[in-house]
Scaffold this active site. Structure first.
Site, PDB file in Angstrom:
ATOM      1  CE  LYS A  52      -4.256   2.284   0.239  1.00  0.00           C
ATOM      2  NZ  LYS A  52      -3.281   3.096  -0.445  1.00  0.00           N
ATOM      3  CB  THR A  84      -0.891   0.045   1.253  1.00  0.00           C
ATOM      4  OG1 THR A  84      -0.071  -0.082   2.410  1.00  0.00           O
ATOM      5  CG2 THR A  84      -1.904  -1.068   1.237  1.00  0.00           C
ATOM      6  N   GLY A  85       1.518   1.539  -1.154  1.00  0.00           N
ATOM      7  CA  GLY A  85       2.306   2.765  -1.290  1.00  0.00           C
ATOM      8  C   GLY A  85       1.292   3.869  -1.245  1.00  0.00           C
ATOM      9  CB  THR A  86      -0.400   4.390   1.457  1.00  0.00           C
ATOM     10  OG1 THR A  86      -1.128   3.312   1.006  1.00  0.00           O
ATOM     11  CG2 THR A  86      -1.132   5.146   2.507  1.00  0.00           C
ATOM     12  CB  THR A  87      -1.362   9.746   0.966  1.00  0.00           C
ATOM     13  OG1 THR A  87      -0.608   9.729  -0.231  1.00  0.00           O
ATOM     14  CG2 THR A  87      -1.025  10.972   1.765  1.00  0.00           C
TER      15      THR A  87
END
Lengths: 218, 276
Positions: A59, A25-28
């Site tokens: 998420k 989950t390359g995420t913000t």
């Protein structure tokens, strides 16, 4: 040629098709405290290398009735840790945060997990705890995480003010996530928001075309 | 109620039992290339429709560049109401789904209930996470239970996603996913859903060398399961028969000559055997 295309997509391929990169989950993610509760938000993109495995990921994972966690890092690791913590039914946000820290710190070499724990409990009201990769635990009034967070530290620092209302916090989170999604390739999709207070949890989704229009040079 | 398990859950901590065996096996190949495992370089897809779930898969299994199995069954039985499509290493998907099926059967016998999808997905997640990606199983789990129609995607590292439509393939699922993204609608009718899954698998077969041959479809509804194998047969069919048996008399006998061999006893030795 098909194999060339694949090599460009995923440079780590070593010949056989299925050893893809781990789902991440390359995420913000973001969490903000206000008087009476917390507001949490996340984007919805999960990637395997350069491919988006899920464009509508959730998420924001419930841990307890009024405690949520925002997950960033490896999808498998964060799901596993969240299950372990949820199983223990900690009624206080601080306890849940400490349980996350215990797992993340103990197995720090093997895990890739950056988590924000946020919720409301009767003892201390709304709280946000940050458990980044490595297993530190710190309480902060506002916190961002994930790969996209680097782009919005400045925005967060200059726009967060103490004693904001719930609506202001929701707006701040939505704007911050939009900005990060604009710049970070690993973040995108829709914005998922939740506000947690004594009266319960309210969730909402902001679709791509409904995101706040932020004026930019391009 | 603790879940009875078909296999013993291994003890906590590291287990290096197989290290010596692995080293010995590698030595066998003298530092050269070890044989590649049989993989389903595959296209699989699943779609949730009004009355249930449709799962689809191609039927080609490859071992490097050779098609090892032209009619491989990639939709595995898990429970009367749950089926699972598997992509990745053939042995891993077979065994993982097999063990899951056995454990859920024990659960059903113990509790008197059909298992739920969340339970199957959680067990898969648990198992695959424990092996940290070494089990190469990419699974699409689908079925109908008392809480509704569900589809889960489980990755080899143990991540679980749930969506109304999904696909997996060799080069991720680019081709099949394109079809699904374009034509999926919520609450489709059964024939529409079957056609959509067929089209998705078909595009995977056309775009990927690791997928091919026929298309299997499995429709799961509250009323039961319809496993259609094959749903669509490959246009490129093979007329080779694998068995070549000739009935006695196929080859005509033209002449026959019998020569008796006269043998003389030259030497005789007797060896006593101790049979007590």
């Amino acid at each position: 040629d098909v194999s060339d295309a694949a090599a460009r997509f995923c440079p780590k391929r070593s010949g056989s098709g299925m050893d893809r990169e781990e789902v991440s989950t390359g995420t913000t993610i973001m969490a903000v405290e206000y008087d009476g509760g917390v507001v949490i938000g996340a984007d919805s993109r999960t990637t395997t290398g350069a491919y988006i495995a899920n464009r509508v990921t959730d998420k924001l994972t419930p841990i307890h009735e009024r405690i949520f966690c925002c997950r960033s890092g490896s999808a498998a690791d964060t799901q596993a840790i969240a299950e372990v913590v949820a199983y223990q039914l900690a009624p206080l946000v601080e306890t849940a945060a400490h349980l996350f820290k215990a797992s993340c710190y103990r197995y720090r070499e093997e895990l890739t997990a950056g988590i924000l724990v946020a919720g409301w409990d009767r003892r201390r009201g709304g709280q946000v705890y940050c458990v980044p990769i490595g297993g530190m635990l710190v309480r902060q009034p506002v916190s961002v995480g994930g790969s996209g967070s680097t782009y919005i530290y400045g925005f967060m620092d200059s726009n967060y003010k103490p004693n904001m209302t719930k609506e202001q916090c929701l707006e701040l989170t939505a704007s911050a996530l939009t900005l990060a999604m604009e710049r970070d390739g690993s973040s995108g999709g829709v914005v998922r928001l939740a506000s947690i207070s004594e009266s319960g949890v309210e969730r909402r989704v902001i679709l791509g075309n409904q995101l706040p229009k932020i004026v930019s040079t391009h | 109620m603790a879940l009875s398990n078909v296999l013993e859950i291994p003890a906590a901590g590291f287990n290096f039992e197989n290290a010596a065996r692995n080293a010995a096996l590698e030595e066998r190949f003298g530092g050269g290339k070890t044989p590649k495992p049989l993989k389903t370089g595959t296209t699989i897809a699943g779609v949730v429709f009004k009355d249930g779930v449709v799962l689809g898969a191609d039927t080609r299994a490859t071992s490097s560049e050779v098609v090892a199995d032209k009619m491989c069954a990639k939709i595995h039985y898990i429970a009367p109401n749950i089926y699972c499509c598997g992509a990745g290493t053939a042995a891993d998907t077979e065994k993982t789904t097999d063990i899951l099926s056995s454990n859920l059967a024990i659960f059903s016998l113990n509790s008197g209930r059909n298992p739920r999808l969340v339970m199957a997905a959680s067990i898969l997640q648990d198992t695959l996470y424990r092996y940290h990606g070494t089990i190469g199983a990419n699974l699409i789990l689908g079925g109908v239970d008392c809480t509704g129609n569900h589809l889960y995607k489980v990755g080899p590292w143990g991540s679980v996603d749930t969506m109304s439509y999904m696909a997996m393939g060799e080069f991720w699922d680019l081709a099949a996913m394109g079809i699904l993204e374009d034509r999926f609608k919520p609450d489709m009718e059964i024939e529409e859903a079957k056609e959509l899954v067929r089209a998705a698998i078909h595009s995977g077969i056309m775009s990927d060398l690791g997928s091919g041959n026929n298309i299997d479809i499995c429709v799961i509804t509250r009323d039961g399961v319809d496993y259609i194998r094959p749903f669509q047969e490959s246009q490129f069919k093979d007329n080779r028969k694998n068995k070549y048996k000739y009935r006695p008399g196929t080859t005509p006998i033209l002449t026959q000559k019998v020569v008796p061999l006269k043998l003389e006893v030259v030497q005789e030795t007797v060896l006593r055997m101790d049979t007590s």
